[in-house]
Scaffold this active site. Structure first.
Site, PDB file in Angstrom:
ATOM      1  N   ASP A 245       1.024  -1.547  -0.069  1.00  0.00           N
ATOM      2  CA  ASP A 245      -0.059   0.141  -0.149  1.00  0.00           C
ATOM      3  C   ASP A 245       0.698   1.309   0.071  1.00  0.00           C
ATOM      4  O   ASP A 245       2.029   1.456   0.924  1.00  0.00           O
ATOM      5  CB  ASP A 245      -0.906   0.009   1.180  1.00  0.00           C
ATOM      6  CG  ASP A 245      -1.902   1.173   1.151  1.00  0.00           C
ATOM      7  OD1 ASP A 245      -2.758   1.308   0.409  1.00  0.00           O
ATOM      8  OD2 ASP A 245      -1.770   2.067   2.330  1.00  0.00           O
ATOM      9  N   GLU A 282       1.688  -0.097  -4.811  1.00  0.00           N
ATOM     10  CA  GLU A 282       0.693   1.021  -5.214  1.00  0.00           C
ATOM     11  C   GLU A 282       1.659   2.381  -4.918  1.00  0.00           C
ATOM     12  O   GLU A 282       2.097   2.620  -3.890  1.00  0.00           O
ATOM     13  CB  GLU A 282      -0.270   1.081  -4.158  1.00  0.00           C
ATOM     14  CG  GLU A 282      -1.203   2.436  -4.705  1.00  0.00           C
ATOM     15  CD  GLU A 282      -2.248   2.714  -3.515  1.00  0.00           C
ATOM     16  OE1 GLU A 282      -3.238   3.505  -3.792  1.00  0.00           O
ATOM     17  OE2 GLU A 282      -1.869   2.536  -2.155  1.00  0.00           O
TER      18      GLU A 282
END
Length: 584
Positions: A245, A282
């Site tokens: 993330d 990401e």
């Protein structure tokens, strides 16, 4: 068994194990570490007390049966009996990913309930299930990005054993499992790491406060903590890959970055276990160095999400132009063509949303297409909207079919968001279950304040703490059998099968992708080897000149369409897509 904890500032440490107290000794070989030997079996409850303070859960706890604030429990990973041999794994090249959230994939919201629905994904033809974060967080339901105890599994989902059963069930169907992990911050509630050591630093600040300590004093142990957690998912739970993330929020000024260390460790583990293991980032940087090999001074991650492709596709489909969509909306078909061929839209160009130049160009001759993921929807791009509305809430089935065509025949590794394959009508909204009343109210007010700035009335914004917000977000499994959902689902299945059958659709050569488009007429076409793909986003029929390159036939079409004749002209109905291949 040996109990150990890193607490460099403590003058005394005790192990509290099933009601008994054991003094801990400093480890002479490791600065700041305390150890104690004690008899303990599977499920034994324990915690650590520092300098006579309260009993705290183990930072490396493998299980939190009573939630983040309760005692830790012993987990022996050797006890679990795996049913499915899993040698080799499923590599990213040629993959199709499916992002799902355990708490809303089914109304029950458990690993076992989700596992019972994995047959649907095997029939759909995807290769990997990408599971949103499963570390413990307060309450029962939430997105998972406020997790704590980074080695443990959320108990309401089914805990460690539930995750293992889920992975086993996926592997039995030939599906790989990717797990979303969060290293850039921990949740505000139930996070006891600062009481043990300098896990965070004020040297850097992030949107969540003090940064995770990757480069300040004490960061060696913090990095080892995160590395150990990441490898544990791959080793102990047999997960095939990790989605990292927001890696752009990892503040790290060291010469050897944490992400390089992590990618090297995963590659080493892959060799040791004989399975394909990978990391998907990401990143908001628009930087090809994220996935460039370490020997070429890259970070060595195996792939990254491509939000630029999403933004271009979204604006082309919806006409939205607010926020970060503004630059893409000026000429959405042109933006889509650029992201299909050059990966990033912002590759050293000015971003009005950021007020500065952003991104870096990708060397298409040296970078494989499977280094990037392409998608029309994700948990972020749906759930961070005010009402959590999917594309299916406003677009026709034909435009949804066009989106699927571009994602599933495009050059990048396709990723779907749960339910999109049948045009789910259920929203996916932002929901929490904070047990701290003040934190719950702060989240509620913050959400309303955020969207008030965009003209939304407070009463129109779903309350994240209201259980009905999560309930509305659960998939309705009666939909796929009914129209128009069944037709959309059949289209997704057809395109995924076509991608698997046609090597040209998995070709990693980005430089070979050729695109043509008409901004005014709202059509776009591209060539991948001997395959030609065209979509018409307009409400009227269009004629597209594909050139006199020999005979072709229709491999898949949303609406009935004839193959181009000797004149090379394709006549495409409104809001539809087609895939053409060579005759024979």
């Amino acid at each position: 068994m040996l109990f150990e904890v890193w607490a460099p500032k403590a003058g005394q440490a005790e192990l509290r194990l099933d009601g008994t107290t054991h003094a801990m000794e400093r480890d002479p070989a490791r600065d700041g570490w305390w150890t104690a030997d004690a008899e303990a079996g599977e499920g034994a409850r324990y915690g650590f007390s520092l300098d006579g303070g309260p009993v705290l859960p183990d930072p490396r706890s493998r299980r939190q049966p009573d939630g983040p604030d309760g005692p830790s429990a012993v987990v022996d990973h050797n006890v679990h009996q795996w049913r499915t041999p899993w040698a080799g794994g499923v590599p990213l090249a040629g993959a199709v990913l499916y992002e799902l959230h355990i708490g809303t994939y089914t109304p029950e919201g458990t690993f076992d309930a989700a596992a019972a629905r994995l047959g649907h994904l095997a029939e759909l033809g995807v290769t990997h299930v990408e599971v949103m974060p499963v570390c413990p967080f307060p309450g029962t339901h939430g997105w998972g990005y406020e997790g704590v105890s980074l080695w443990a599994v959320h108990e309401p989902y089914g805990g460690p054993e539930g995750l293992k059963r889920f992975v086993d069930a996926a592997h039995a169907l030939g599906l790989g499992v990717v797990l979303d992990v969060v290293h850039n911050h921990l949740g505000p509630s139930g996070n006891y790491l600062p009481m043990f050591g300098p896990y965070f630093t004020d040297t850097h600040h992030t949107p969540w406060g003090s940064a995770v300590n990757l480069d300040a004093p004490g960061s060696d142990e913090v990095r080892a903590y995160l590395l150990g957690s990441a490898l544990a998912w791959l080793r102990d739970y047999r997960v095939d890959g990790l989605r990292l993330d927001a890696v752009h929020a990892l503040a790290d000024t060291r010469a050897l970055t944490f992400l390089e260390e992590l990618s090297a460790a995963v590659d080493t583990l892959s060799g040791e276990v004989g399975r394909a293991l990978f990391l998907i980032a990401e990143s908001d940087q628009g930087d090809p160095r994220t996935t460039a090999p370490r020997e070429s001074w890259g970070l060595g991650l195996h792939a990254q999400w491509n939000d630029d492709f999403h933004h271009a596709l979204h604006t082309a489909l919806t006409g939205e132009s607010q926020g970060y969509y503004a630059d893409f909306a000026r000429a959405p078909l042109g933006a889509l063509a650029k992201t299909l061929t050059q990966v990033f839209f912002h590759d050293g160009t000015f971003s009005t949303f950021r007020g500065r130049v952003h991104g870096r160009s990708v060397d298409r001759t040296k970078t494989a297409a499977h280094r990037f993921l392409g998608y029309s929807q994700t948990h972020d791009q749906v759930g961070n909207r005010a009402l959590g509305d999917r594309l299916s809430a406003t677009l026709s089935p034909g435009l949804l079919a066009c989106a699927a065509t571009l994602v599933l025949t495009g050059p990048y590794v396709p990723m779907l968001f749960m339910g999109e394959e049948w045009a789910a009508r259920t929203p996916w909204q932002f929901f929490t279950d904070h047990t701290d009343p003040e934190l719950a109210q702060a989240v509620r007010e913050g959400r309303r304040r955020e969207f008030a700035a965009h003209g939304w009335a407070a009463e129109d914004i779903p309350d994240p703490q209201d259980p009905r917000t999560r309930e509305r977000s659960c998939l309705d499994w009666s939909e796929p059998a009914n129209e128009p959902h069944a037709r959309v689902l059949a289209w997704y299945r057809e395109l995924i099968a076509l991608r698997r059958e046609r090597p040209d659709l998995a070709d990693p050569d980005l430089a070979a992708v050729k695109v043509a488009y008409d901004e005014g007429a709202r059509w776009l076409a591209y060539r991948r080897g001997d395959i030609r793909v065209a979509v018409n986003l307009s409400k009227g029929p269009v004629t597209i000149g594909l050139g006199r390159n020999g005979l072709s036939r229709v491999l898949a079409a949303w609406e009935p369409v004839d193959a181009p004749g000797t004149d090379g002209l394709l006549r495409l109905p409104p809001e539809s897509g087609v895939v053409l291949g060579p005759v024979g």
